[in-house]
Design an enzyme around this catalytic site. Structure first.
Site, short mmCIF file in Angstrom:
data_model
loop_
_atom_site.label_atom_id
_atom_site.label_comp_id
_atom_site.label_asym_id
_atom_site.label_seq_id
_atom_site.Cartn_x
_atom_site.Cartn_y
_atom_site.Cartn_z
N ASP A 4 -4.50 -12.93 3.53
CA ASP A 4 -5.78 -12.34 3.94
C ASP A 4 -6.89 -12.65 2.94
OD1 ASP A 4 -4.43 -10.67 2.19
OD2 ASP A 4 -4.45 -8.92 3.52
N ASP A 46 -2.24 -10.62 -2.40
CA ASP A 46 -2.85 -10.16 -1.14
C ASP A 46 -4.32 -9.83 -1.43
OD1 ASP A 46 -1.89 -8.74 1.69
OD2 ASP A 46 -3.59 -7.70 0.77
N HIS A 64 0.82 -1.23 0.00
CA HIS A 64 0.00 0.00 0.00
C HIS A 64 0.85 1.27 0.00
CE1 HIS A 64 -3.61 -2.29 0.38
NE2 HIS A 64 -3.25 -2.84 1.53
N HIS A 67 -5.98 -7.31 -0.62
CA HIS A 67 -6.16 -5.88 -0.91
C HIS A 67 -5.40 -5.50 -2.18
CE1 HIS A 67 -6.53 -6.28 3.56
NE2 HIS A 67 -7.61 -5.55 3.33
C1 SP5 Z 1 -0.96 -5.22 3.84
C2 SP5 Z 1 -2.42 -5.27 4.18
O1 SP5 Z 1 -3.02 -6.32 4.13
N1 SP5 Z 1 -2.99 -4.12 4.57
C3 SP5 Z 1 -4.37 -4.06 4.89
C4 SP5 Z 1 -4.81 -2.70 5.30
C5 SP5 Z 1 -6.25 -2.68 5.72
N2 SP5 Z 1 -6.59 -1.42 6.30
C6 SP5 Z 1 -7.94 -1.28 6.78
C7 SP5 Z 1 -8.16 -2.19 7.94
C8 SP5 Z 1 -9.47 -1.95 8.62
C9 SP5 Z 1 -9.83 -3.16 9.44
N3 SP5 Z 1 -9.92 -2.84 10.78
C10 SP5 Z 1 -10.48 -3.85 11.64
C11 SP5 Z 1 -9.44 -4.20 12.65
C12 SP5 Z 1 -9.84 -5.34 13.52
N4 SP5 Z 1 -8.65 -5.92 14.14
ZN ZN Z 2 -3.94 -7.18 2.59
#
Ligand code: SP5
Ligand code: ZN
Length: 357
Positions: free
Chosen positions: A295, A206, A170, A208
């Site tokens: 993920d 990934d 990212h 994302h």
């Molecule tokens: C590298 C990668 O996989 N980055 C992912 C970034 C995601 N950012 C937003 C995450 C929002 C999720 N928050 C919920 C947290 C519960 N532990």
């Molecule tokens: Zn990710």
């Protein structure tokens, strides 16, 4: 297979992140790398080796010097504020509507703020990306892990794995975000181009979209970027990752996005993986950088696809079957109990051994 790893990642040790302003347990934690390292060490087919230091130049070949300076200075600035805080995250970002109607040249001439809050927004994408006292050092070591993995492959290994943490995809040229500070895979790909003069492909699996990697190579044709990811209409990073993003200028046609439907299973995903691999095979080059995330797993707490451990073994096999050398670098994956098994399955698939049940 050699696995590049150091415990220096532990300097980046968030326990809390904010999610839509609410404190929640952090996802991108040291235990992720430890789970993967432990599983690979126990397997017996992996040799864990330490990274060597490569200095700032390979980072500066990809990233704005201002981003590097900000990350280095961020925590010392927090300490000078003398406000007790566990981590640093911005609350004000220069979103594009703020500059509506103003020329590109005028916007580009806006000065970086001096206050740490302003700087954190200036260099950041989102508020779920806590900066801790040891974040900069850990992020520097993640780059060294990636570059050491590159060295192994340039030195004759057909495949090597870098257990990068924090992840990288990212992070854009002048922006951190999404648990990422330096773009390990982009820095690795750029270093391979410099060392070999060959074209390089980055395959990003990934969950994302790797907006940072896409941005860095948007106008370049020497590094092709292919990504499978959850449709950005549903999932972070929301604003990039659509199928019509193909690159511009010399990079036009060198970017391939394959957004996936909700809860996509192994069969759906692997069909699009084949498309990405065919696309990569259509241009010359002997090395692929893999941005490897787990993920996409069916139980991942922040992803929304439904891949399985067997799916990862098959993914590793198909990527390796292309016959190119592989620099495999860790990105995301947040279901701690499965990370070790999933990494072992993927890497054994890629290394030509099918995991035992
Ligand atoms: C590298 C990668 O996989 N980055 C992912 C970034 C995601 N950012 C937003 C995450 C929002 C999720 N928050 C919920 C947290 C519960 N532990
Ligand atoms: Zn990710």
């Amino acid at each position: 297979m050699q696995v590049v790893h150091t415990d220096r990642h532990r300097g980046h040790d968030p326990s809390v992140e904010t999610y839509l302003g609410v404190p929640v347990p952090a996802c991108e934690v040291p235990a992720r790398a430890e789970a993967i390292r432990d599983a690979l060490a126990a397997d017996g087919r992996f040799e864990i080796v330490p990274p060597t230091e490569h200095g700032p130049d390979p980072i500066l070949a990809v990233h704005d010097a201002g981003l590097v300076r900000f990350l280095e200075e961020a925590w010392p600035s927090v300490e000078r504020q003398e406000i007790e805080r566990d981590f640093l995250v911005a609350d004000t970002y220069p979103t594009r509507q703020m500059f509506s109607g103003m020329s590109d040249a005028f916007v580009a001439a806006r000065p970086e703020p001096e206050a740490i809050g302003g700087r954190t927004g200036w260099w950041g994408l989102d508020s779920s990306n806590p900066i801790r006292p040891g974040t900069y050092e850990a992020a520097r070591w993640a780059v060294d892990v990636a570059l050491t993995t590159v060295n192994l492959v340039l030195g004759g290994e057909t495949v090597a794995y870098g257990l990068c943490r924090p992840p990288g995809h990212h992070a854009a040229a002048a922006m951190a975000g999404g648990y990422c500070f330096f773009n390990n895979a982009a820095i690795a790909a750029a270093a391979i181009v410099r060392a070999t003069g060959e074209r390089v492909a980055i395959l990003d699996v990934d969950v994302h979209h790797g907006n940072g990697t896409q941005q860095i190579f948007w106008r370049r044709d020497d590094v092709r970027y292919a990504s499978l990811h959850a449709d950005p209409r549903r999932l972070y990073p929301f604003f990039l990752g659509h199928a019509d993003e193909v690159g511009e200028g010399p990079g036009r046609g060198a970017n391939l996005n394959l957004p996936q439907p909700l809860r996509a299973d192994d069969a759906t995903y692997l069909a699009d993986l084949d498309r990405a691999l065919e696309w990569i095979a259509a241009t010359p080059g002997s090395i692929i950088v893999v941005s490897l995330g787990f993920d996409t797993y069916e139980k991942d707490p922040i992803g929304d696809l439904a891949l399985t451990t067997e799916g990862y073994a098959e993914m590793g096999r198909r990527v390796a079957a292309l016959g190119r050398r592989l620099v495999i670098l860790q990105e995301g994956g947040y279901h701690l109990p499965s990370l070790g098994d999933n990494a072992r399955a993927w890497l054994r698939g890629a290394g030509g051994t099918i995991p035992e049940p």
